[in-house]
Scaffold this motif. Structure first.
Motif, PDB file in Angstrom:
ATOM      1  N   MET A 297     -32.260  39.541 -41.293  1.00 18.09           N
ATOM      2  CA  MET A 297     -33.618  39.774 -41.720  1.00 18.09           C
ATOM      3  C   MET A 297     -34.491  39.904 -40.470  1.00 18.09           C
ATOM      4  O   MET A 297     -34.420  39.088 -39.569  1.00 18.09           O
ATOM      5  N   PRO A 298     -35.354  40.936 -40.436  1.00 19.13           N
ATOM      6  CA  PRO A 298     -36.190  41.104 -39.248  1.00 19.13           C
ATOM      7  C   PRO A 298     -37.256  40.018 -39.171  1.00 19.13           C
ATOM      8  O   PRO A 298     -37.760  39.539 -40.184  1.00 19.13           O
ATOM      9  N   SER A 299     -37.584  39.616 -37.953  1.00 16.84           N
ATOM     10  CA  SER A 299     -38.674  38.658 -37.785  1.00 16.84           C
ATOM     11  C   SER A 299     -39.939  39.450 -37.469  1.00 16.84           C
ATOM     12  O   SER A 299     -39.894  40.562 -36.958  1.00 16.84           O
ATOM     13  N   VAL A 300     -41.073  38.863 -37.796  1.00 13.93           N
ATOM     14  CA  VAL A 300     -42.352  39.527 -37.571  1.00 13.93           C
ATOM     15  C   VAL A 300     -43.275  38.553 -36.847  1.00 13.93           C
ATOM     16  O   VAL A 300     -43.254  37.349 -37.114  1.00 13.93           O
ATOM     17  N   ILE A 301     -44.039  39.084 -35.910  1.00  9.19           N
ATOM     18  CA  ILE A 301     -45.021  38.277 -35.205  1.00  9.19           C
ATOM     19  C   ILE A 301     -46.361  38.462 -35.889  1.00  9.19           C
ATOM     20  O   ILE A 301     -46.825  39.599 -36.076  1.00  9.19           O
ATOM     21  N   VAL A 302     -46.973  37.346 -36.292  1.00  7.46           N
ATOM     22  CA  VAL A 302     -48.262  37.379 -36.981  1.00  7.46           C
ATOM     23  C   VAL A 302     -49.269  36.574 -36.159  1.00  7.46           C
ATOM     24  O   VAL A 302     -49.179  35.350 -36.102  1.00  7.46           O
TER      25      VAL A 302
ATOM     26  N   CYS B  11     -58.819  27.403 -45.693  1.00  2.00           N
ATOM     27  CA  CYS B  11     -57.619  26.947 -44.985  1.00  2.00           C
ATOM     28  C   CYS B  11     -57.794  26.965 -43.469  1.00  2.00           C
ATOM     29  O   CYS B  11     -56.874  26.595 -42.737  1.00  2.00           O
ATOM     30  N   GLY B  12     -58.947  27.410 -42.976  1.00  2.00           N
ATOM     31  CA  GLY B  12     -59.253  27.295 -41.562  1.00  2.00           C
ATOM     32  C   GLY B  12     -58.522  28.235 -40.625  1.00  2.00           C
ATOM     33  O   GLY B  12     -58.497  28.005 -39.419  1.00  2.00           O
ATOM     34  N   ILE B  13     -57.942  29.318 -41.173  1.00  2.00           N
ATOM     35  CA  ILE B  13     -57.254  30.298 -40.332  1.00  2.00           C
ATOM     36  C   ILE B  13     -57.532  31.710 -40.827  1.00  2.00           C
ATOM     37  O   ILE B  13     -57.882  31.920 -41.989  1.00  2.00           O
ATOM     38  N   ALA B  14     -57.363  32.667 -39.935  1.00  5.85           N
ATOM     39  CA  ALA B  14     -57.317  34.083 -40.276  1.00  5.85           C
ATOM     40  C   ALA B  14     -56.055  34.634 -39.618  1.00  5.85           C
ATOM     41  O   ALA B  14     -55.625  34.142 -38.570  1.00  5.85           O
ATOM     42  N   ILE B  15     -55.434  35.623 -40.246  1.00  5.45           N
ATOM     43  CA  ILE B  15     -54.196  36.191 -39.707  1.00  5.45           C
ATOM     44  C   ILE B  15     -54.325  37.706 -39.598  1.00  5.45           C
ATOM     45  O   ILE B  15     -55.203  38.311 -40.220  1.00  5.45           O
ATOM     46  N   ALA B  16     -53.441  38.304 -38.820  1.00  9.13           N
ATOM     47  CA  ALA B  16     -53.405  39.751 -38.646  1.00  9.13           C
ATOM     48  C   ALA B  16     -51.999  40.239 -38.976  1.00  9.13           C
ATOM     49  O   ALA B  16     -51.145  40.365 -38.092  1.00  9.13           O
ATOM     50  N   LEU B  17     -51.761  40.475 -40.254  1.00  8.49           N
ATOM     51  CA  LEU B  17     -50.449  40.970 -40.685  1.00  8.49           C
ATOM     52  C   LEU B  17     -50.278  42.423 -40.248  1.00  8.49           C
ATOM     53  O   LEU B  17     -51.212  43.223 -40.380  1.00  8.49           O
TER      54      LEU B  17
ATOM     55  N   ILE C  87     -44.747  35.211 -46.092  1.00  4.29           N
ATOM     56  CA  ILE C  87     -44.954  36.543 -45.511  1.00  4.29           C
ATOM     57  C   ILE C  87     -43.709  37.370 -45.819  1.00  4.29           C
ATOM     58  O   ILE C  87     -42.588  36.954 -45.515  1.00  4.29           O
ATOM     59  N   MET C  88     -43.967  38.549 -46.420  1.00  2.00           N
ATOM     60  CA  MET C  88     -42.844  39.394 -46.833  1.00  2.00           C
ATOM     61  C   MET C  88     -43.080  40.842 -46.435  1.00  2.00           C
ATOM     62  O   MET C  88     -44.212  41.319 -46.449  1.00  2.00           O
ATOM     63  N   GLU C  89     -41.985  41.506 -46.143  1.00  2.00           N
ATOM     64  CA  GLU C  89     -42.048  42.940 -45.916  1.00  2.00           C
ATOM     65  C   GLU C  89     -42.236  43.606 -47.279  1.00  2.00           C
ATOM     66  O   GLU C  89     -41.613  43.203 -48.264  1.00  2.00           O
ATOM     67  N   VAL C  90     -43.114  44.606 -47.330  1.00  3.09           N
ATOM     68  CA  VAL C  90     -43.363  45.320 -48.593  1.00  3.09           C
ATOM     69  C   VAL C  90     -43.135  46.811 -48.365  1.00  3.09           C
ATOM     70  O   VAL C  90     -43.505  47.348 -47.323  1.00  3.09           O
ATOM     71  N   PRO C  91     -42.533  47.471 -49.342  1.00  2.00           N
ATOM     72  CA  PRO C  91     -42.302  48.913 -49.182  1.00  2.00           C
ATOM     73  C   PRO C  91     -43.619  49.688 -49.165  1.00  2.00           C
ATOM     74  O   PRO C  91     -44.576  49.308 -49.829  1.00  2.00           O
ATOM     75  N   ALA C  92     -43.641  50.749 -48.391  1.00  2.00           N
ATOM     76  CA  ALA C  92     -44.857  51.580 -48.294  1.00  2.00           C
ATOM     77  C   ALA C  92     -45.020  52.481 -49.492  1.00  2.00           C
ATOM     78  O   ALA C  92     -44.155  52.748 -50.228  1.00  2.00           O
TER      79      ALA C  92
END
Length: 122
Positions: free
Chosen positions: A1-6, A48-54, A117-122
């Motif tokens: 499974m590929p890893s992703v940096i967020v 939740c005190g955070i923001a992310i950049a998927l 966090i999941m990969e989603v098809p385009a």
């Protein structure tokens, strides 16, 4: 499974960073950035005190913690809450107390939900 940096932006430096409790876990623990009291059948939007950049091609899903659901009747109204890859605002959870009799107290720093966090098809 590929890893992703967020990338994660801390909006509340006093909170723990989202983290997996155990190796192999699917969900990162999210913490409350505020003190909240949920009365029976009440719902509230909890920071939740955070923001992310998927990155494109990924989505985040905010899901209930099974222990809170089983032991206290705490769930998420729109489970799972969807975070699209272009959203850059604060992560929040819409919590609901499904216990008909007992209020539920959430303190700053409590684990309130999980982020998958999941990969989603385009």
């Amino acid at each position: 499974m590929p890893s992703v940096i967020v990338p994660v932006k801390r909006l509340d430096a006093t909170l723990a960073m989202p983290a997996y409790a155990y190796p192999g876990d699917a969900g990162l623990d999210l913490h409350s950035a505020e003190d909240v009291v949920l009365k029976p059948f009440e719902r509230k939007l909890v920071s939740c005190g955070i923001a992310i950049a998927l990155p494109r091609g990924y989505a985040g899903f905010v899901v209930p913690r099974s222990g809170l659901a089983a032991n206290h009747g705490i769930s998420i109204v729109n489970a799972p809450g969807l975070i699209d890859s272009d959203y850059r605002g604060e992560i929040k959870a819409i919590l609901v107390n499904l216990d008909p009799n007992e209020e539920f107290v959430i303190s700053h720093g409590d684990r309130i939900a999980q982020l998958v966090i999941m990969e989603v098809p385009a």
